[in-house]
Design a protein around this motif. Structure first.
Motif, PDB file in Angstrom:
ATOM      1  N   ALA A 131      55.944  76.369  53.974  1.00 55.26           N
ATOM      2  CA  ALA A 131      55.647  77.314  54.601  1.00 55.26           C
ATOM      3  C   ALA A 131      56.437  77.196  55.945  1.00 55.26           C
ATOM      4  O   ALA A 131      55.714  78.672  56.703  1.00 55.26           O
ATOM      5  CB  ALA A 131      54.155  76.671  54.987  1.00 55.26           C
ATOM      6  N   ILE A 132      57.142  76.735  56.645  1.00 57.87           N
ATOM      7  CA  ILE A 132      57.985  77.005  58.331  1.00 57.87           C
ATOM      8  C   ILE A 132      58.378  78.791  58.359  1.00 57.87           C
ATOM      9  O   ILE A 132      58.155  80.014  58.992  1.00 57.87           O
ATOM     10  CB  ILE A 132      58.648  75.988  58.369  1.00 57.87           C
ATOM     11  CG1 ILE A 132      58.038  74.676  58.300  1.00 57.87           C
ATOM     12  CG2 ILE A 132      59.278  76.503  59.939  1.00 57.87           C
ATOM     13  CD1 ILE A 132      56.924  74.692  59.914  1.00 57.87           C
ATOM     14  N   VAL A 133      58.735  78.546  56.983  1.00 54.93           N
ATOM     15  CA  VAL A 133      59.954  80.289  56.649  1.00 54.93           C
ATOM     16  C   VAL A 133      58.666  81.363  57.059  1.00 54.93           C
ATOM     17  O   VAL A 133      59.237  82.615  57.683  1.00 54.93           O
ATOM     18  CB  VAL A 133      60.564  80.546  54.994  1.00 54.93           C
ATOM     19  CG1 VAL A 133      60.909  81.794  54.423  1.00 54.93           C
ATOM     20  CG2 VAL A 133      60.958  79.094  54.747  1.00 54.93           C
ATOM     21  N   PHE A 134      57.517  80.922  56.674  1.00 52.20           N
ATOM     22  CA  PHE A 134      56.415  82.228  57.076  1.00 52.20           C
ATOM     23  C   PHE A 134      56.463  82.020  58.497  1.00 52.20           C
ATOM     24  O   PHE A 134      55.295  83.401  58.638  1.00 52.20           O
ATOM     25  CB  PHE A 134      55.783  82.424  56.228  1.00 52.20           C
ATOM     26  CG  PHE A 134      55.632  82.908  54.532  1.00 52.20           C
ATOM     27  CD1 PHE A 134      55.399  83.763  54.404  1.00 52.20           C
ATOM     28  CD2 PHE A 134      55.815  81.237  53.880  1.00 52.20           C
ATOM     29  CE1 PHE A 134      55.842  83.969  52.926  1.00 52.20           C
ATOM     30  CE2 PHE A 134      55.840  81.393  52.642  1.00 52.20           C
ATOM     31  CZ  PHE A 134      55.945  82.708  52.137  1.00 52.20           C
ATOM     32  N   GLY A 135      56.682  81.792  59.812  1.00 52.57           N
ATOM     33  CA  GLY A 135      56.139  81.207  60.508  1.00 52.57           C
ATOM     34  C   GLY A 135      57.327  82.112  61.767  1.00 52.57           C
ATOM     35  O   GLY A 135      56.819  81.359  62.947  1.00 52.57           O
ATOM     36  N   ARG A 136      58.175  82.608  61.400  1.00 53.29           N
ATOM     37  CA  ARG A 136      59.440  83.262  62.291  1.00 53.29           C
ATOM     38  C   ARG A 136      58.944  84.658  63.133  1.00 53.29           C
ATOM     39  O   ARG A 136      58.808  83.678  64.352  1.00 53.29           O
ATOM     40  CB  ARG A 136      59.866  84.342  61.148  1.00 53.29           C
ATOM     41  CG  ARG A 136      61.366  84.529  62.541  1.00 53.29           C
ATOM     42  CD  ARG A 136      62.384  85.161  61.259  1.00 53.29           C
ATOM     43  NE  ARG A 136      61.749  86.464  60.285  1.00 53.29           N
ATOM     44  CZ  ARG A 136      61.776  87.336  59.547  1.00 53.29           C
ATOM     45  NH1 ARG A 136      62.426  86.006  58.791  1.00 53.29           N
ATOM     46  NH2 ARG A 136      60.945  87.752  58.985  1.00 53.29           N
ATOM     47  N   ASP A 137      57.534  85.237  62.996  1.00 52.65           N
ATOM     48  CA  ASP A 137      56.988  86.004  64.002  1.00 52.65           C
ATOM     49  C   ASP A 137      55.910  84.951  64.879  1.00 52.65           C
ATOM     50  O   ASP A 137      56.466  85.822  65.811  1.00 52.65           O
ATOM     51  CB  ASP A 137      56.492  86.752  63.102  1.00 52.65           C
ATOM     52  CG  ASP A 137      57.454  88.045  62.336  1.00 52.65           C
ATOM     53  OD1 ASP A 137      58.356  87.979  62.627  1.00 52.65           O
ATOM     54  OD2 ASP A 137      57.496  88.256  61.366  1.00 52.65           O
ATOM     55  N   PHE A 138      55.584  83.916  64.176  1.00 50.90           N
ATOM     56  CA  PHE A 138      54.804  83.372  64.379  1.00 50.90           C
ATOM     57  C   PHE A 138      55.491  82.434  66.117  1.00 50.90           C
ATOM     58  O   PHE A 138      54.674  82.196  67.042  1.00 50.90           O
ATOM     59  CB  PHE A 138      53.660  82.303  64.222  1.00 50.90           C
ATOM     60  CG  PHE A 138      52.627  81.597  64.726  1.00 50.90           C
ATOM     61  CD1 PHE A 138      51.278  82.635  65.389  1.00 50.90           C
ATOM     62  CD2 PHE A 138      53.022  80.490  64.974  1.00 50.90           C
ATOM     63  CE1 PHE A 138      50.888  81.818  65.460  1.00 50.90           C
ATOM     64  CE2 PHE A 138      51.282  80.049  66.054  1.00 50.90           C
ATOM     65  CZ  PHE A 138      50.275  80.480  65.653  1.00 50.90           C
ATOM     66  N   PHE A 139      56.712  82.250  65.453  1.00 53.18           N
ATOM     67  CA  PHE A 139      57.676  81.290  65.934  1.00 53.18           C
ATOM     68  C   PHE A 139      57.968  82.243  67.650  1.00 53.18           C
ATOM     69  O   PHE A 139      57.912  81.518  69.235  1.00 53.18           O
ATOM     70  CB  PHE A 139      58.555  80.569  65.934  1.00 53.18           C
ATOM     71  CG  PHE A 139      57.751  80.177  64.997  1.00 53.18           C
ATOM     72  CD1 PHE A 139      57.082  78.744  65.250  1.00 53.18           C
ATOM     73  CD2 PHE A 139      58.798  79.430  63.587  1.00 53.18           C
ATOM     74  CE1 PHE A 139      56.301  77.488  64.549  1.00 53.18           C
ATOM     75  CE2 PHE A 139      58.289  78.413  62.916  1.00 53.18           C
ATOM     76  CZ  PHE A 139      57.044  77.936  63.364  1.00 53.18           C
ATOM     77  N   PRO A 199      56.257  81.003  71.140  1.00 55.29           N
ATOM     78  CA  PRO A 199      57.265  79.359  71.905  1.00 55.29           C
ATOM     79  C   PRO A 199      57.352  78.645  71.751  1.00 55.29           C
ATOM     80  O   PRO A 199      57.759  77.465  70.470  1.00 55.29           O
ATOM     81  CB  PRO A 199      58.460  79.848  72.288  1.00 55.29           C
ATOM     82  CG  PRO A 199      57.978  81.018  73.015  1.00 55.29           C
ATOM     83  CD  PRO A 199      56.525  81.680  72.699  1.00 55.29           C
ATOM     84  N   ILE A 200      55.854  77.567  71.399  1.00 52.38           N
ATOM     85  CA  ILE A 200      55.457  76.356  71.974  1.00 52.38           C
ATOM     86  C   ILE A 200      55.411  76.243  70.638  1.00 52.38           C
ATOM     87  O   ILE A 200      55.767  74.544  70.648  1.00 52.38           O
ATOM     88  CB  ILE A 200      54.926  75.912  73.086  1.00 52.38           C
ATOM     89  CG1 ILE A 200      54.314  74.412  73.015  1.00 52.38           C
ATOM     90  CG2 ILE A 200      52.967  76.311  72.499  1.00 52.38           C
ATOM     91  CD1 ILE A 200      54.542  73.985  74.053  1.00 52.38           C
ATOM     92  N   SER A 201      54.852  76.558  69.480  1.00 49.82           N
ATOM     93  CA  SER A 201      54.910  76.611  68.493  1.00 49.82           C
ATOM     94  C   SER A 201      56.082  75.315  67.473  1.00 49.82           C
ATOM     95  O   SER A 201      56.000  75.215  66.896  1.00 49.82           O
ATOM     96  CB  SER A 201      54.062  77.014  67.716  1.00 49.82           C
ATOM     97  OG  SER A 201      54.833  78.871  66.832  1.00 49.82           O
ATOM     98  N   TYR A 206      59.117  70.105  64.463  1.00 45.86           N
ATOM     99  CA  TYR A 206      59.672  68.888  64.479  1.00 45.86           C
ATOM    100  C   TYR A 206      59.780  68.079  62.156  1.00 45.86           C
ATOM    101  O   TYR A 206      61.046  67.210  62.613  1.00 45.86           O
ATOM    102  CB  TYR A 206      59.778  68.027  64.805  1.00 45.86           C
ATOM    103  CG  TYR A 206      60.513  68.927  66.269  1.00 45.86           C
ATOM    104  CD1 TYR A 206      62.064  68.967  66.084  1.00 45.86           C
ATOM    105  CD2 TYR A 206      60.034  69.507  67.735  1.00 45.86           C
ATOM    106  CE1 TYR A 206      62.814  69.442  67.912  1.00 45.86           C
ATOM    107  CE2 TYR A 206      60.363  70.056  68.829  1.00 45.86           C
ATOM    108  CZ  TYR A 206      61.958  70.274  68.790  1.00 45.86           C
ATOM    109  OH  TYR A 206      62.889  70.718  69.889  1.00 45.86           O
ATOM    110  N   PRO A 207      58.148  67.641  62.595  1.00 49.50           N
ATOM    111  CA  PRO A 207      58.172  67.090  61.552  1.00 49.50           C
ATOM    112  C   PRO A 207      59.257  67.635  60.262  1.00 49.50           C
ATOM    113  O   PRO A 207      58.971  66.022  59.502  1.00 49.50           O
ATOM    114  CB  PRO A 207      56.305  67.010  61.559  1.00 49.50           C
ATOM    115  CG  PRO A 207      56.148  67.191  62.462  1.00 49.50           C
ATOM    116  CD  PRO A 207      57.010  68.795  63.279  1.00 49.50           C
TER     117      PRO A 207
END
Length: 152
Positions: free
Chosen positions: A21-29, A33-35, A40-41
């Motif tokens: 799911a991390i792949v979909f968070g590119r724009d969110f990150f 930026p704190i996200s 890390y997990p």
């Protein structure tokens, strides 16, 4: 009573679908930026997937055969493993559909919105599952839990 060891193992198993799911968070990150701390997990999962050829497939097969289908493992861990694998399969299918939509549609804002919806939905599911596992309760996700219970 579910032991602390079983709870920790179940929580760690949910990092597999979270790594997809991390792949979909590119724009969110980029916007928050704190996200990036949420990445890390998943570092051990990324390490295993990248160090071995076909690492993600091998990890999937190991979890399926060695944990989810093994009657010697506790039912709590088996159920959570199967549920995490089903979430993982759903995310893989969604990723393929998303990549097809990117090729067909060139609306950047629309695709960013879809990506953020998938990311936040996945984050919500994983947070719910991790909280329930830490409490020693089987996470009940509609549709997915029933399928996982049938397989276990």
């Amino acid at each position: 009573m579910i032991s602390i060891k079983e709870r920790i193992i179940s929580i760690f198993i949910y990092m597999l679908p979270w790594s997809y799911a991390i792949v979909f968070g590119r724009d969110f990150f980029i916007n928050f930026p704190i996200s990036k701390l949420l990445i890390y997990p998943t570092i051990p999962i990324f390490y295993i997937q990248n160090i071995l050829p076909f690492g993600s497939f091998i990890l999937f097969i190991i979890l399926l055969l060695a944990i989810a289908q093994n009657p010697k493992v506790s039912i709590f861990i088996r159920f959570n493993t199967m549920q995490a694998l089903l979430i993982n399969i759903a995310l893989i299918i969604i990723n393929y559909g998303y990549n097809i939509m990117i090729k067909l549609l060139e609306y950047v804002l629309f695709m960013q919105t879809i990506s953020n919806i998938i990311f936040i939905s996945s984050l919500s599911i994983i947070i719910f599952a991790v909280i329930q596992c830490s409490r020693g309760i089987e996470p009940d996700l509609p549709g997915i839990s029933n399928a996982a219970r049938i397989q276990v």
